[in-house]
Scaffold this motif. Structure first.
Motif, mmCIF file in Angstrom:
data_model
loop_
_atom_site.group_PDB
_atom_site.id
_atom_site.type_symbol
_atom_site.label_atom_id
_atom_site.label_comp_id
_atom_site.label_asym_id
_atom_site.label_seq_id
_atom_site.Cartn_x
_atom_site.Cartn_y
_atom_site.Cartn_z
ATOM 1 N N LYS A 5 38.440 1.765 32.762
ATOM 2 C CA LYS A 5 37.113 1.152 32.727
ATOM 3 C C LYS A 5 36.345 1.799 31.574
ATOM 4 N N ILE A 6 35.604 0.991 30.855
ATOM 5 C CA ILE A 6 34.901 1.450 29.667
ATOM 6 C C ILE A 6 33.535 1.994 30.068
ATOM 7 N N SER A 7 33.207 3.155 29.594
ATOM 8 C CA SER A 7 31.923 3.737 29.980
ATOM 9 C C SER A 7 30.789 3.090 29.203
ATOM 10 N N GLU A 8 29.621 3.186 29.799
ATOM 11 C CA GLU A 8 28.440 2.613 29.175
ATOM 12 C C GLU A 8 28.162 3.226 27.808
ATOM 13 N N ALA A 9 28.405 4.533 27.692
ATOM 14 C CA ALA A 9 28.156 5.214 26.420
ATOM 15 C C ALA A 9 28.968 4.573 25.300
ATOM 16 N N VAL A 10 30.202 4.234 25.616
ATOM 17 C CA VAL A 10 31.068 3.592 24.626
ATOM 18 C C VAL A 10 30.505 2.230 24.216
ATOM 19 N N LEU A 14 29.054 0.383 20.338
ATOM 20 C CA LEU A 14 29.666 -0.742 19.621
ATOM 21 C C LEU A 14 28.684 -1.482 18.709
ATOM 22 N N PRO A 15 27.479 -1.811 19.186
ATOM 23 C CA PRO A 15 26.557 -2.497 18.286
ATOM 24 C C PRO A 15 26.156 -1.641 17.087
ATOM 25 N N ILE A 16 26.206 -0.331 17.262
ATOM 26 C CA ILE A 16 25.871 0.559 16.153
ATOM 27 C C ILE A 16 26.973 0.506 15.106
ATOM 28 N N TYR A 17 28.208 0.488 15.563
ATOM 29 C CA TYR A 17 29.321 0.323 14.625
ATOM 30 C C TYR A 17 29.186 -1.011 13.892
ATOM 31 N N LEU A 18 28.927 -2.032 14.686
ATOM 32 C CA LEU A 18 28.838 -3.386 14.142
ATOM 33 C C LEU A 18 27.782 -3.481 13.043
ATOM 34 N N ARG A 19 26.671 -2.863 13.304
ATOM 35 C CA ARG A 19 25.569 -2.901 12.349
ATOM 36 C C ARG A 19 25.976 -2.314 11.009
ATOM 37 N N ILE A 48 34.723 8.051 17.572
ATOM 38 C CA ILE A 48 34.779 6.675 17.074
ATOM 39 C C ILE A 48 36.185 6.101 17.239
ATOM 40 N N ARG A 49 37.178 6.882 16.860
ATOM 41 C CA ARG A 49 38.555 6.407 17.025
ATOM 42 C C ARG A 49 38.881 6.137 18.482
ATOM 43 N N LYS A 50 38.431 7.031 19.330
ATOM 44 C CA LYS A 50 38.697 6.874 20.750
ATOM 45 C C LYS A 50 37.984 5.630 21.300
ATOM 46 N N ASP A 51 36.740 5.468 20.922
ATOM 47 C CA ASP A 51 35.986 4.290 21.365
ATOM 48 C C ASP A 51 36.742 3.013 21.022
ATOM 49 N N ILE A 71 34.890 -5.993 12.401
ATOM 50 C CA ILE A 71 33.698 -6.769 12.778
ATOM 51 C C ILE A 71 34.083 -7.876 13.749
ATOM 52 N N GLU A 72 35.139 -8.593 13.383
ATOM 53 C CA GLU A 72 35.591 -9.697 14.227
ATOM 54 C C GLU A 72 35.955 -9.212 15.630
ATOM 55 N N LYS A 73 36.674 -8.107 15.665
ATOM 56 C CA LYS A 73 37.120 -7.572 16.945
ATOM 57 C C LYS A 73 35.946 -7.098 17.798
ATOM 58 N N ILE A 74 35.020 -6.374 17.197
ATOM 59 C CA ILE A 74 33.883 -5.866 17.980
ATOM 60 C C ILE A 74 33.040 -7.029 18.485
ATOM 61 N N ARG A 75 32.891 -8.057 17.655
ATOM 62 C CA ARG A 75 32.172 -9.247 18.137
ATOM 63 C C ARG A 75 32.835 -9.850 19.352
ATOM 64 N N GLN A 76 34.150 -9.929 19.301
ATOM 65 C CA GLN A 76 34.864 -10.464 20.465
ATOM 66 C C GLN A 76 34.617 -9.616 21.700
#
Lengths: 228, 228
Positions: A5-10, A14-19, A48-51, A71-76
């Motif tokens: 299960k993915i933690s909320e912190a992770v 994601l949106p920060i990476y995306l930005r 970051i790698r772990k996320d 970008i494509e992957k994080i959007r998905q």
DNA sequence: TAGATTGTTAATCGATTAACAATC
DNA sequence: TAGATTGTTAATCGATTAACAATC
């Protein structure tokens, strides 16, 4: 890829990476390493790698991450490969400010309706949207396929508005009112109350109200910074 | 009371306690238990007791916490027993919205000056304040004893504004722009970027875009809720 | 081949929660 | 005295970071 299960912190990172990835993309940078991302975003490269590894093997050893692909992957992952519609309740100053931000437009997140309880607000325009009366809330949410509610009403109205949004079938709420909303566990609620942020800042002020009289030149050395 | 370093998570909860305590105080409730606080604020009672115990023995065994006394103590901890002055940079929609909120006025936190780089904004009024030009920033911050800066300018201006605030002697920054600011470690920076909150919400939408066609009645059972 | 960088495991660090003696 | 509730220690849980084999 593992199926923990993915933690909320992770998820919040994601949106920060995306930005930043979007910024790189605009600059036509093709590839980026976790090292470089970490430096820009004040995060540990291993983190970051772990996320990213929670969701798949997006990088290439020895090379880094392909910017467009990531970008494509994080959007998905964030469900932003489809348009997500949001409704704003509360056409006050803050509501108006939010509806002006087209930040999220870039990201397939769009405010498609605005509501207010105040008769004097109803029928007025905010950008391209007309402020609607609350009794049209449910019907509009359903007909326009609105899945996220943004609450910008005064604190004493917030729970009531949340209840109406939930009854109308909303799945998630961004709450700007300084109240803890009660809702079923199936509804995701994020608190966006900046008074908490602002007041907690005061804790970190140098307590010596006047007694440390230095000339302010000392601390200017560049040092590792802290941000949250 | 122990003298460990206090974690950021703890500090961020203090204003939340304060907010609810103020509400109790208004209702003339004299005493409150960690149990009751926990229920209202969606927090574990043990956590609340532990948070408060970092700063002193504020409660009474068998009784709970005296509401007025706890308010006073938390204000002291947060440096809000004195007036803290803040400056707002960026007189756009969001800036105007913030300056209208008198939330913090209750708590001795006050915006006492507003700045903008846009000549067409300078000289206009926001509430009781006149928008000033950036070249008056340093002098105003010093003469008005301003210790906190609030940044509500577009992202590409944010770092520049932060640098100016820091050079003018500000101690802490609340940053609404969607950028990671670089600053010396002595400057406390809180990110108040709601685009991150909003986009991360999308992650929690039920992924079945249309394929789980339930009637929405099922999930309405009241359950432990989750909020952040 | 040598250098770079990932994905992942193990180690560390920190935060939350449970439990309970102390005591109002 | 009995019931309630704190402050605090110990146990648990979770998140971050370090380290490194795999490999581009």
């Amino acid at each position: 890829m593992k199926s923990e299960k993915i933690s909320e912190a992770v998820v919040r990172r994601l949106p920060i990476y995306l930005r930043y990835l979007n910024e790189l993309n605009k600059r036509e940078v093709a590839t980026v390493s976790s090292q470089e991302l970490g430096q820009k975003l004040d995060l540990n490269p291993a983190q970051i790698r772990k996320d990213l590894a929670y969701f798949g093997d997006f990088g290439r050893k020895g090379i880094g991450y392909d910017v467009s692909y990531l970008i494509e992957k994080i959007r998905q992952i964030l469900n932003l490969d489809q348009q997500i519609n949001a409704v704003l309740v509360g056409a006050g100053n803050l509501g108006q400010a939010l509806s002006n931000y087209n930040f999220y437009l870039k990201e397939n997140m769009k405010i498609v309706a605005v509501f207010d309880a105040n008769p004097s607000k109803i029928g007025t325009r905010i950008n391209t949207l007309t402020v609607q009366a609350m009794d049209e809330l449910k019907e509009t949410i359903q007909s326009k396929n609105i899945r996220i509610g943004i609450i910008t009403v005064p604190d004493f109205e917030a729970q009531n508005v949340a209840d109406q949004l939930i009854a109308a079938g909303i799945e998630a709420i961004l709450n700007f009112a300084p109240t803890i909303l009660k809702a079923p566990a199936s509804i995701r609620i994020h608190a966006a109350d900046f008074t908490t942020d602002l007041l907690s800042l005061a804790y970190y002020l140098n307590n010596g109200k006047d007694d440390t009289e230095d000339d302010g030149q000392f601390e200017e050395l560049q040092q590792p910074e802290r941000q949250s």
